[in-house]
Design an enzyme around this catalytic site. Structure first.
Site, short mmCIF file in Angstrom:
data_model
loop_
_atom_site.label_atom_id
_atom_site.label_comp_id
_atom_site.label_asym_id
_atom_site.label_seq_id
_atom_site.Cartn_x
_atom_site.Cartn_y
_atom_site.Cartn_z
N ASP A 109 14.48 30.12 81.20
CA ASP A 109 14.89 30.91 80.05
C ASP A 109 13.87 30.62 78.94
OD1 ASP A 109 16.03 31.79 77.65
OD2 ASP A 109 18.08 31.34 78.28
N LYS A 166 16.58 38.19 70.74
CA LYS A 166 16.02 37.21 69.81
C LYS A 166 14.59 37.58 69.40
CE LYS A 166 19.91 35.02 70.51
NZ LYS A 166 20.78 35.95 71.18
N ARG A 220 20.23 55.05 85.17
CA ARG A 220 20.61 53.69 85.57
C ARG A 220 19.53 53.09 86.47
NH1 ARG A 220 23.63 53.07 89.71
NH2 ARG A 220 25.14 54.70 89.22
N TYR A 231 22.30 27.32 76.37
CA TYR A 231 23.09 28.19 75.49
C TYR A 231 24.54 28.19 76.00
CZ TYR A 231 25.18 32.50 73.80
OH TYR A 231 26.06 33.41 73.27
O1 P1T Z 1 23.25 37.13 73.59
P1 P1T Z 1 22.47 37.52 74.81
O2 P1T Z 1 21.40 38.53 74.53
O3 P1T Z 1 23.35 37.90 75.95
O4 P1T Z 1 21.63 36.21 75.28
C1 P1T Z 1 22.23 35.04 75.75
C2 P1T Z 1 21.31 33.88 75.52
C3 P1T Z 1 20.58 33.37 76.58
N1 P1T Z 1 19.73 32.34 76.43
C4 P1T Z 1 19.54 31.76 75.24
C5 P1T Z 1 18.59 30.62 75.12
C6 P1T Z 1 20.23 32.22 74.11
O5 P1T Z 1 20.01 31.62 72.95
C7 P1T Z 1 21.16 33.29 74.26
C8 P1T Z 1 21.98 33.78 73.12
N2 P1T Z 1 22.10 32.86 72.06
C9 P1T Z 1 22.78 33.05 70.90
C10 P1T Z 1 23.50 34.14 70.62
C11 P1T Z 1 22.71 31.92 69.96
O6 P1T Z 1 22.99 32.09 68.76
O7 P1T Z 1 22.34 30.83 70.40
#
Ligand code: P1T
Length: 381
Positions: A171, A196, A47, A99
């Site tokens: 972000d 992503k 951790r 998001y």
């Molecule tokens: O899904 P996660 O890994 O927790 O990420 C969240 C997140 C944060 N910032 C942006 C710009 C994002 O696009 C996302 C997650 N977005 C999607 C799942 C989507 O389809 O837009």
């Protein structure tokens, strides 16, 4: 070292015990100690840190030009780690297009704990400045935004946050460091949904924070260690492997994204195309200033009819594009923000910022462009 070399070698060392060229997946929770409190190597408990995660974190720091990278169990876990630094009474100013999950965390988790959030179009710098007061602690932007592809001028915002001594987080999920490096432009924290483009193959959920300031890096690492949302060794390996081809993939995403934009922009059934590379895009000049090598693979658009049914019928007819949440993988995906990724934003707020029921978001993959255009053509018919 140039970026295309950094994605492969940045922060990487051959495995000291075996000489393995790629970092092994250290699938272990704990590490031996010779005497209480005396681990035999650099690691104690996964951790706190794990060698496969360290390899990824070093790569993250390298490609974003930071000093410290942290890998999390999701993008939202990374965002949550930043927000945990604040207390009731503190204020956060955030971009008005985010998001849906980020918006949900801000308004349903942290707002309830007494932190005040302001959502503003960061292109209105005067309005942004007018919201800053003695309680303001953090500025949070996505650029380009999800799903409307708005841009925020990172350098201009950083100038204000530095002057007012505010923390500024960007972000960078949509742009990736291949196109945009927020720390070089003055931001304090870069956040990624590594699910992503960094991972790039839609096979892992992961998040990242990268900072330049070492004390801030230590503080965030302590918060992560003390609360526990770390990335496991297997998933760290997958994201690190993804990063090694980031430059190649994003270059093709940009080429295909630009061609899909051109096709949609000339189609009689399409009303507005949102893509930062379009000269008519309201923030094209900012995009040219702060994005290098291209404008990405994310494209959103609305229908001339304005009808939700047209968007749904289009999405149901797609054959090469897959109808699914998420983005940034090698395969092309399509999404209906109002019903899917941004459904957690109340309808009136969605309408206010422009997430209409006929808005479709495409994550343009790296397939052959002819097949992608053919697919869009038949689905629009
Ligand atoms: O899904 P996660 O890994 O927790 O990420 C969240 C997140 C944060 N910032 C942006 C710009 C994002 O696009 C996302 C997650 N977005 C999607 C799942 C989507 O389809 O837009």
């Amino acid at each position: 070292m140039k970026f295309n070399t950094k994605v492969i070698h940045g922060g990487q060392h051959h495995d000291p015990s075996t000489g393995a060229v790629m970092p092994p997946v250290y699938q272990t929770s704990t590490f031996v100690q010779s005497s209480p409190g005396q681990p035999i190597g650099d690691y104690e408990y996964s951790r706190a840190s794990n060698p496969t995660r360290t390899a990824l974190e070093n790569a993250l720091a390298s490609i974003e030009n930071g000093t410290k990278g942290l890998a999390f169990s999701s993008g939202l876990a990374a965002t949550d780690c930043v927000l945990r630094s604040f207390k009731a009474g503190d204020e956060v100013i955030a971009m008005d297009d985010l998001y849906g999950g980020t918006y949900r965390m801000f308004t349903r988790i942290y707002k309830d704990s007494g932190i005040k959030f302001h959502f503003v179009d960061m292109n209105d710098l005067e309005k942004f400045k007018s919201l800053i007061n003695e309680n303001t602690k953090l500025v949070w932007v996505e650029t380009p935004t999800n799903p409307l592809m708005k841009l925020a001028d990172i350098e201009a915002i950083a100038k204000i946050t530095k002057e007012k001594k505010l923390l500024f987080a960007v972000d960078n999920t949509f742009a990736t460091p291949y196109l945009q490096k927020p720390l070089d432009l003055g931001a304090d924290i870069v956040m990624h949904s590594a699910t992503k483009y960094l991972g790039g193959h839609s096979d892992v959920i992961a998040g990242a924070l990268i900072v330049k300031d070492e004390a801030l890096g230590e503080q965030l690492h302590f918060q992560q260690f003390a609360t526990g949302a770390t990335l496991g060794p297997q998933d760290s390996f997958l994201v690190l492997r993804g990063i090694k081809t980031l430059h190649l993939r994003v270059q093709r995403h940009c080429e295909n994204g630009a061609k899909v934009t051109e096709f949609l922009n000339n189609h009689p059934k399409v009303k507005t195309v949102y893509y930062p590379g379009l000269e008519s895009h309201p923030f094209h000049e900012i995009a040219k200033k702060q994005m290098k090598n291209g404008f990405g693979g994310m494209v959103s658009f609305t229908f001339e009819s304005g009808k939700k049914e047209d968007a749904i019928s289009f999405l149901e007819k797609l054959q090469v594009f897959t109808l699914a949440e998420s983005l940034g993988g090698v395969e092309s995906l399509a999404n209906h923000p109002a019903l899917m990724t941004h459904a957690s934003i109340p309808e009136d707020k969605r309408k206010e910022i422009g997430i209409t029921d006929d808005l479709v978001r495409l994550s343009v993959g790296v397939e052959d462009i002819d097949d992608l255009i053919e697919d869009l053509k038949q689905a629009l018919q």
